[in-house]
Design an enzyme around this catalytic site. Structure first.
Site, PDB file in Angstrom:
ATOM      1  NE  ARG A   1      -2.517  -5.614   6.976  1.00  0.00           N
ATOM      2  CZ  ARG A   1      -3.686  -6.128   6.650  1.00  0.00           C
ATOM      3  NH1 ARG A   1      -4.244  -7.061   7.409  1.00  0.00           N
ATOM      4  NH2 ARG A   1      -4.326  -5.711   5.575  1.00  0.00           N
TER       5      ARG A   1
ATOM      6  CG  ASN B   1      -3.765  -2.196   6.792  1.00  0.00           C
ATOM      7  OD1 ASN B   1      -3.639  -1.894   5.609  1.00  0.00           O
ATOM      8  ND2 ASN B   1      -4.761  -2.931   7.244  1.00  0.00           N
TER       9      ASN B   1
ATOM     10  CE1 TYR C   1      -9.482  -2.648   0.225  1.00  0.00           C
ATOM     11  CE2 TYR C   1      -8.585  -0.882  -1.130  1.00  0.00           C
ATOM     12  CZ  TYR C   1      -8.399  -1.966  -0.295  1.00  0.00           C
ATOM     13  OH  TYR C   1      -7.126  -2.368   0.046  1.00  0.00           O
TER      14      TYR C   1
ATOM     15  CE  LYS D   1      -3.964  -2.248   2.218  1.00  0.00           C
ATOM     16  NZ  LYS D   1      -4.992  -2.146   3.296  1.00  0.00           N
TER      17      LYS D   1
ATOM     18  CG  PHE E   1     -13.194   1.814   7.304  1.00  0.00           C
ATOM     19  CD1 PHE E   1     -12.765   1.227   6.126  1.00  0.00           C
ATOM     20  CD2 PHE E   1     -13.842   1.027   8.250  1.00  0.00           C
ATOM     21  CE1 PHE E   1     -12.959  -0.122   5.889  1.00  0.00           C
ATOM     22  CE2 PHE E   1     -14.033  -0.338   8.021  1.00  0.00           C
ATOM     23  CZ  PHE E   1     -13.592  -0.908   6.837  1.00  0.00           C
TER      24      PHE E   1
ATOM     25  CD  GLU F   1      -9.140  -8.870  -3.639  1.00  0.00           C
ATOM     26  OE1 GLU F   1     -10.019  -8.588  -2.811  1.00  0.00           O
ATOM     27  OE2 GLU F   1      -8.024  -9.319  -3.306  1.00  0.00           O
TER      28      GLU F   1
ATOM     29  CB  THR G   1      -7.303  -5.479   9.951  1.00  0.00           C
ATOM     30  OG1 THR G   1      -7.837  -6.638   9.305  1.00  0.00           O
ATOM     31  CG2 THR G   1      -7.662  -4.239   9.159  1.00  0.00           C
TER      32      THR G   1
ATOM     33  CG  HIS H   1      -5.374  -6.293  -0.353  1.00  0.00           C
ATOM     34  ND1 HIS H   1      -6.596  -6.136   0.253  1.00  0.00           N
ATOM     35  CD2 HIS H   1      -5.546  -7.244  -1.310  1.00  0.00           C
ATOM     36  CE1 HIS H   1      -7.479  -6.960  -0.326  1.00  0.00           C
ATOM     37  NE2 HIS H   1      -6.855  -7.644  -1.275  1.00  0.00           N
TER      38      HIS H   1
ATOM     39  NE  ARG I   1      -6.325 -11.775   5.758  1.00  0.00           N
ATOM     40  CZ  ARG I   1      -6.999 -10.622   5.659  1.00  0.00           C
ATOM     41  NH1 ARG I   1      -7.337 -10.133   4.470  1.00  0.00           N
ATOM     42  NH2 ARG I   1      -7.322  -9.952   6.729  1.00  0.00           N
TER      43      ARG I   1
HETATM   44  P1  DAT Z   1      -8.052  -6.570   5.745  1.00  0.00           P
HETATM   45  O1  DAT Z   1      -7.254  -5.615   4.885  1.00  0.00           O
HETATM   46  O2  DAT Z   1      -7.245  -7.073   6.921  1.00  0.00           O
HETATM   47  O3  DAT Z   1      -8.674  -7.683   4.944  1.00  0.00           O
HETATM   48  P2  DAT Z   1     -10.705  -5.395   5.847  1.00  0.00           P
HETATM   49  O4  DAT Z   1     -10.979  -6.145   4.595  1.00  0.00           O
HETATM   50  O5  DAT Z   1     -11.643  -5.554   6.990  1.00  0.00           O
HETATM   51  O6  DAT Z   1      -9.225  -5.728   6.411  1.00  0.00           O
HETATM   52  O7  DAT Z   1     -10.620  -3.841   5.531  1.00  0.00           O
HETATM   53  C1  DAT Z   1      -9.997  -3.378   4.339  1.00  0.00           C
HETATM   54  C2  DAT Z   1      -9.108  -2.214   4.662  1.00  0.00           C
HETATM   55  O8  DAT Z   1      -9.889  -1.135   5.181  1.00  0.00           O
HETATM   56  C3  DAT Z   1      -8.074  -2.472   5.778  1.00  0.00           C
HETATM   57  O9  DAT Z   1      -6.912  -3.118   5.299  1.00  0.00           O
HETATM   58  C4  DAT Z   1      -7.798  -1.091   6.268  1.00  0.00           C
HETATM   59  C5  DAT Z   1      -9.155  -0.415   6.174  1.00  0.00           C
HETATM   60  N1  DAT Z   1      -9.867  -0.510   7.466  1.00  0.00           N
HETATM   61  C6  DAT Z   1     -10.454  -1.606   8.006  1.00  0.00           C
HETATM   62  N2  DAT Z   1     -11.012  -1.341   9.204  1.00  0.00           N
HETATM   63  C7  DAT Z   1     -10.763  -0.024   9.423  1.00  0.00           C
HETATM   64  C8  DAT Z   1     -11.063   0.873  10.487  1.00  0.00           C
HETATM   65  N3  DAT Z   1     -11.751   0.461  11.565  1.00  0.00           N
HETATM   66  N4  DAT Z   1     -10.634   2.139  10.361  1.00  0.00           N
HETATM   67  C9  DAT Z   1      -9.947   2.582   9.274  1.00  0.00           C
HETATM   68  N5  DAT Z   1      -9.635   1.792   8.229  1.00  0.00           N
HETATM   69  C10 DAT Z   1     -10.025   0.508   8.310  1.00  0.00           C
HETATM   70 MG    MG Z   2     -10.107  -7.664   3.470  1.00  0.00          MG
END
Ligand code: DAT
Ligand code: MG
Length: 139
Positions: free
Chosen positions: A104, A114, A51, A11, A59, A128, A93, A117, A87
């Site tokens: 991470r 973070n 997304y 990222k 968010f 994707e 996350t 991805h 993962r």
């Molecule tokens: P991951 O990337 O671990 O699969 P996710 O699919 O739940 O997590 O969310 C996608 C992305 O969105 C994540 O990498 C960062 C952002 N994100 C997730 N939860 C968040 C939060 N509570 N506040 C801000 N950004 C967030």
């Molecule tokens: Mg995800």
């Protein structure tokens, strides 16, 4: 569907902080083979599409603007049990909750920025990967 592929993006935070090389090193040492890779930048429109599943989350706006804020590295990775193993390699996350030694934990700045991805299923890895790569770019 064969569970031997996943999709990743390094990222904008991690690219901007100079961590591309160190992260690729972790990925390769983790036993993943790179079968497609590119250095690119998402527009807000493209980040929004990628997304889309998170559209209703609070968010979403922040996520789309962050993911289009600078260049990224997109890649398709191959390994047995790729989705789950990747993962594990990247960690939770929220980097403050990520296990020690995960990508991470080592390189992420915050839950939003973070570092990396990783797809959450083989089906999504396929979707994707095809979002970024044509059949001529996948090996
Ligand atoms: P991951 O990337 O671990 O699969 P996710 O699919 O739940 O997590 O969310 C996608 C992305 O969105 C994540 O990498 C960062 C952002 N994100 C997730 N939860 C968040 C939060 N509570 N506040 C801000 N950004 C967030
Ligand atoms: Mg995800």
């Amino acid at each position: 569907m064969k569970d031997n592929k996943t999709f990743t993006m390094i990222k904008p935070d991690a690219v901007g902080n100079g961590h591309i090389g160190a992260i690729l090193d972790q990925i390769i040492k983790g036993g993943f083979k790179i079968t497609a890779m590119k250095y690119t930048k998402l527009t807000e429109q493209k980040a929004g599409e990628f997304y889309e599943v998170h559209k209703e989350r609070p968010f979403y706006g922040e996520l789309v603007s962050f993911m289009s804020s600078g260049p990224i590295v997109a890649a398709i990775l191959e390994k047995d049990n790729a989705v789950d193993d990747f993962r594990k390699l990247i960690g939770a996350t929220d980097p403050s909750k990520a296990d020690k030694g995960t990508i991470r934990q080592l390189f992420a700045e915050s839950i939003g920025a973070n570092a990396i991805h990783g797809s959450d299923s083989t089906e999504n890895a396929q979707i994707e990967g095809s979002f970024f790569f044509s059949s001529l770019e996948k090996f």
